[in-house]
Scaffold this active site. Structure first.
Site, short mmCIF file in Angstrom:
data_model
loop_
_atom_site.label_atom_id
_atom_site.label_comp_id
_atom_site.label_asym_id
_atom_site.label_seq_id
_atom_site.Cartn_x
_atom_site.Cartn_y
_atom_site.Cartn_z
CB CYS A 120 -35.21 2.31 36.21
SG CYS A 120 -35.93 1.30 35.02
CB CYS B 224 -34.62 1.28 32.37
SG CYS B 224 -34.42 0.39 33.79
#
Ligand code: APR
Length: 238
Positions: free
Chosen positions: A81, A162
């Site tokens: 992420c 993400c």
């Protein structure tokens, strides 16, 4: 000794090109795992087998991206992420950048992308051989062995996206967000607002020339993404 080596080569059942593709892939896979300890749960032999089953014995123009599902499911990859870098028409500059900075990762810095980068391969109907020459080119047919792999790997990379996501686009061309690119046709369509907070476009420009963040294609990009996603764009001189 040299006779012995030549002899064993002649006896080998697969062609030299298929042997060298397998060796290249397994060597690269093992080198990647050595450097990236978080990937050590991967088994390079299993990855090779899952890869091979996608295209061996098939018409090289008739390999759909789903043929690589078993490969994608075999690879164990942690999501990263906030550090994912997408790119389009900026292959060299994007990779020069991620090479110097450990923080950002492109698809080609992940296991499958690293292993297949710049390789060509295909099979043939009613043959168990693997070829590395005479394979259809990127635009020769839609479902070609290599293109379908990159489509599938790009889909998986985008599915995993993400946090804050970055895309490096080319401000020196007329359409930085090219509607036929892998970035536009596969990746952006898979961005999930539930997992992604923002999309930051880095538009790489030459001093005072080319396109700006106001470019119509970038407005198309903004329209494509979920409105819940924050969008920003910054023109950065090369
Ligand atoms: N002929 C040959 N190769 C091509 C062609 C083509 N017409 N089009 C694309 N490719 C291959 C090349 O290897 C090229 O460097 O795909 C690569 C990326 O193509 P671009 O058009 O520059 O970018 P894009 O299609 O958007 O793909 C890049 O997809 O690979 C993922 O995550 C990666 O975000 C990145 C995006």
């Amino acid at each position: 000794i040299s006779l012995g080596v030549a002899h064993s080569h002649v006896l080998s059942s697969s062609s030299p090109s298929s042997e060298s593709l397998k060796k290249t892939i397994i060597d690269r896979c093992e080198a990647f795992i050595q450097k990236n300890k978080s990937s050590s749960a991967n088994n390079c032999q299993k990855i090779w087998s899952a890869f091979e089953q996608a295209f061996v014995g098939r018409d090289p123009c008739n390999v759909p991206m789903e043929a690589y599902d078993p490969l994608i499911h075999t690879v164990i990859q942690d999501p990263v992420c906030n550090r994912m870098l997408f790119w389009s028409k900026t292959k060299k500059i994007a990779h020069d950048f991620t090479e110097k900075r450990d923080c950002f990762l492109t698809l080609e810095d992940t296991l499958v992308g690293f292993v297949m980068n710049e390789l060509t391969w295909c099979g043939k109907e009613e043959s168990n051989e693997t070829f590395t020459t005479g394979c259809p080119g990127w635009t020769d047919c839609v479902n070609n062995t290599v293109r379908s792999f990159w489509n599938r790997a790009s889909a998986a990379f985008a599915d995993a996206a993400c946090g804050d996501v970055t895309a490096m686009l080319n401000g020196s061309i007329a359409t930085p967000f090219s509607p036929t690119s892998v970035f536009a046709t596969i990746e952006v369509k898979r961005f999930k607002a539930a997992k992604i907070k923002s999309l930051s476009v880095v538009l790489v420009t030459k001093e005072n020339e080319g396109t700006t963040c106001d470019d119509p294609s970038l407005q198309d990009l903004q329209k494509e993404i979920d409105p819940k996603l924050k969008y920003n764009c910054k023109a950065v001189p090369e």
